[in-house]
Design an enzyme around this catalytic site. Structure first.
Site, mmCIF file in Angstrom:
data_model
loop_
_atom_site.group_PDB
_atom_site.id
_atom_site.type_symbol
_atom_site.label_atom_id
_atom_site.label_comp_id
_atom_site.label_asym_id
_atom_site.label_seq_id
_atom_site.Cartn_x
_atom_site.Cartn_y
_atom_site.Cartn_z
ATOM 1 C CE LYS A 135 -4.281 2.209 2.656
ATOM 2 N NZ LYS A 135 -4.708 2.351 3.423
ATOM 3 C CB SER B 124 -8.192 3.473 2.673
ATOM 4 O OG SER B 124 -7.111 3.293 3.554
ATOM 5 C CB SER C 289 -8.558 0.663 5.528
ATOM 6 O OG SER C 289 -8.985 1.362 5.167
HETATM 7 N N1 GLN Z 1 -13.264 4.145 5.952
HETATM 8 C C1 GLN Z 1 -12.297 4.046 7.432
HETATM 9 C C2 GLN Z 1 -12.259 5.645 6.671
HETATM 10 O O1 GLN Z 1 -12.968 6.217 6.127
HETATM 11 C C3 GLN Z 1 -11.207 3.617 7.765
HETATM 12 C C4 GLN Z 1 -10.443 3.760 7.270
HETATM 13 C C5 GLN Z 1 -9.197 2.920 7.492
HETATM 14 O O2 GLN Z 1 -9.087 2.076 8.198
HETATM 15 N N2 GLN Z 1 -8.077 3.663 7.280
HETATM 16 O O3 GLN Z 1 -11.490 6.212 7.704
#
Ligand code: GLN
Length: 505
Positions: free
Chosen positions: A85, A160, A184
């Protein structure tokens, strides 16, 4: 079976016997990327040549070990191609966090997890697409392009870490790393039929991982099966003197040892909790059905299931969306155009006449252009929640509720060893469907935020399909009890074949 379809453990067996080489394997995966990534768009950056050089070196190391008859002693990922990532710093390889503000950023150092992966023999293929600074649930918040779900190219892969999950699901890497702040790693795994593991807070070093919300961020593997996820965890876990929150607690990562072969009831004696609150309104019926069926499989494997309650579940979303933006607003203050990344300059004239004004204007222009809409929204929410006069009402209150959420889990774990439920309330949604509605997007994580707030480990594993789209089963355990979590996940996986299904690309 095609080479790019192999799991880590399958590839390792073939490499050890000399039936394939790391170079062949890497070339096969690079060809696969060439064939499908124009449609999937999982990668932001590819380093093909470098990967082939690394593979060449891995082959030399394999040959040496084979000559010495010591193949069992080779590092666990020797010759295995991987995707990382773009939130994770890779020395010499552009790292953007999905943001324009880091468009030109080439880290001068590796994150600790990268050092560990390289030492274990992993081969970097490239960096994967993601929501900007890991803020999102669909990868549509990337400032570059959206990634497509290999199961249906018109749908999101989750987020994400959507690029990482899509890459693994489309066989464009044998495994990937993601980061999980509130879901994410797990949610994209659920939406792409892959395995995603969020380790216990403190299990894996975040040194060199671009910070989003520091009390929540964890790095985790996205893999093709549970055994591979456990192997990767074993490589990346452990104390790091450069990272104050990392700890050294051993974890059993040889999942085969966790259940006895031929044992018809491998989960005998394991107590499984099913939270009442995870099966309410908002849960898609087809997802509920698949998860209920998975729970029956656990029972058939000998587990004793019982209902548990996590009464503050409804508060995890508002709590997370106060705390995460508050921390993000502080972490993102460093992007001012001075130290790294984008810098939009004011005219020389202005610098000469009024340097202070020029400086302010330059920071404003840099951040205005460099950050996207969701990141700006979070910075505003976060600074508001932290500001004098509102701190007690919002930030402090959220911290208190976080404790209540953690206590819910503590109480449940007095009665059970693991807690199971859906990872995501819905299957993959259409690209664009939720992009303009932040609240709808935030709801994608209702079932993954609580574990993150509580700091406990959780895994998402494939458990079925609804209308042709993958459904994930989430299993959570006590802090530092990844062993139990992997045991249950592995036993389930051995008894089912969902994880072997591939999208028709
Ligand atoms: N969807 C959640 C957010 O937007 C979690 C994102 C994540 O775990 N990085 O913060």
């Amino acid at each position: 079976m095609k080479l790019y379809e192999l799991t880590i453990h399958q590839a390792r067996a073939l490499l050890a016997r000399g039936e394939i080489s790391a170079s062949e394997l890497t070339r096969a995966v690079l060809d696969r990327i060439n064939a499908v990534d124009a449609r999937v768009q999982a990668y932001l950056t590819l380093v093909a040549e470098r990967a082939l050089e690394q593979a060449h070196a891995a082959d030399a190391q394999w040959a040496e070990h084979r000559r010495a008859g010591k193949c069992g002693e080779t590092p666990p990922l020797l010759g295995i191609p991987m995707a990382i990532k773009d939130e994770i710093c890779t020395r010499g390889v552009r790292t953007t966090a999905g943001s324009k503000i880091l468009d030109n950023f080439v880290p001068p150092y590796d994150a600790t997890v990268m050092e560990k992966l390289y030492a274990a023999g992993g081969i970097l293929l490239g960096k994967t697409n993601q929501d900007e600074f890991a803020m999102g649930s669909s990868t549509e918040n990337s400032r570059y392009f959206a990634t497509h779900n290999p199961w249906d190219l018109e749908r999101v892969p989750g987020g994400s870490s959507g690029g990482s999950a899509a890459a693994v699901a489309a066989d464009e890497a044998l495994f990937a790393l993601g980061t999980d702040t509130g879901g994410s790693v797990r949610q994209p795994a659920a939406l792409t039929n892959t395995v995603g593991l969020r380790p216990t807070y403190g299990r894996v070093s975040r040194y060199g991982v671009i910070a989003f919300a520091s009390s929540l961020d964890q790095v985790g593997p996205i893999a093709k099966d549970v055994r591979d996820a456990a192997t990767i965890l074993g490589v990346i876990a452990g104390h790091d003197p450069r990272e104050a929150t990392s700890v050294n607690v051993p974890v059993e990562v040889h999942v085969e040892a966790l259940i006895k072969a031929q044992d018809l009831a491998p989960l005998h004696g394991v107590r499984v909790g099913v939270p009442r609150e995870y099966f309410g309104a908002g849960l898609q019926p087809g997802v509920a059905q698949a998860v209920r069926a998975a729970i029956r499989v656990l029972e058939a494997l000998g587990a004793a299931t019982q209902e548990v309650t996590l009464p503050h579940t409804d508060y995890s979303l508002p709590t997370y969306y106060l705390l995460a933006p508050a921390e993000a607003s502080a972490n993102l203050a460093r992007y001012d155009g001075v130290k790294y990344g984008l810098r939009l300059e004011e005219s020389n004239e202005m610098w000469e006449v009024t340097p202070a004004l020029a400086w302010g204007a330059s920071v404003r222009a840099t951040r205005g252009e460099g950050f996207g809409a969701e990141v700006k929204r979070r910075i505003m929410l976060g600074t508001y929640a932290l500001s004098a006069g509102y701190y007690d009402a919002y930030y402090l209150k959220a911290q208190q509720v976080r404790t209540l959420i953690k206590q819910d889990f503590d109480r449940a774990f007095e009665q059970v060893d693991v807690i199971v439920g859906p990872t995501s309330p819905i299957v993959a949604f259409k690209i664009g469907e939720r992009a303009d509605d932040p609240l709808q997007m935030y709801l994608a994580d209702v079932f993954t935020l609580g574990q993150a707030l509580a700091g406990i480990p959780a895994i998402s594993i494939p458990c079925g399909f609804d209308q042709g789209l993958p459904v994930g089963l989430q299993i959570a355990a006590r802090a530092f009890d990844e062993t139990r979590l992997l045991q249950v996940a592995y036993a389930y996986e051995q008894a089912t074949e969902w994880h072997t299904r591939k999208p028709g690309l």
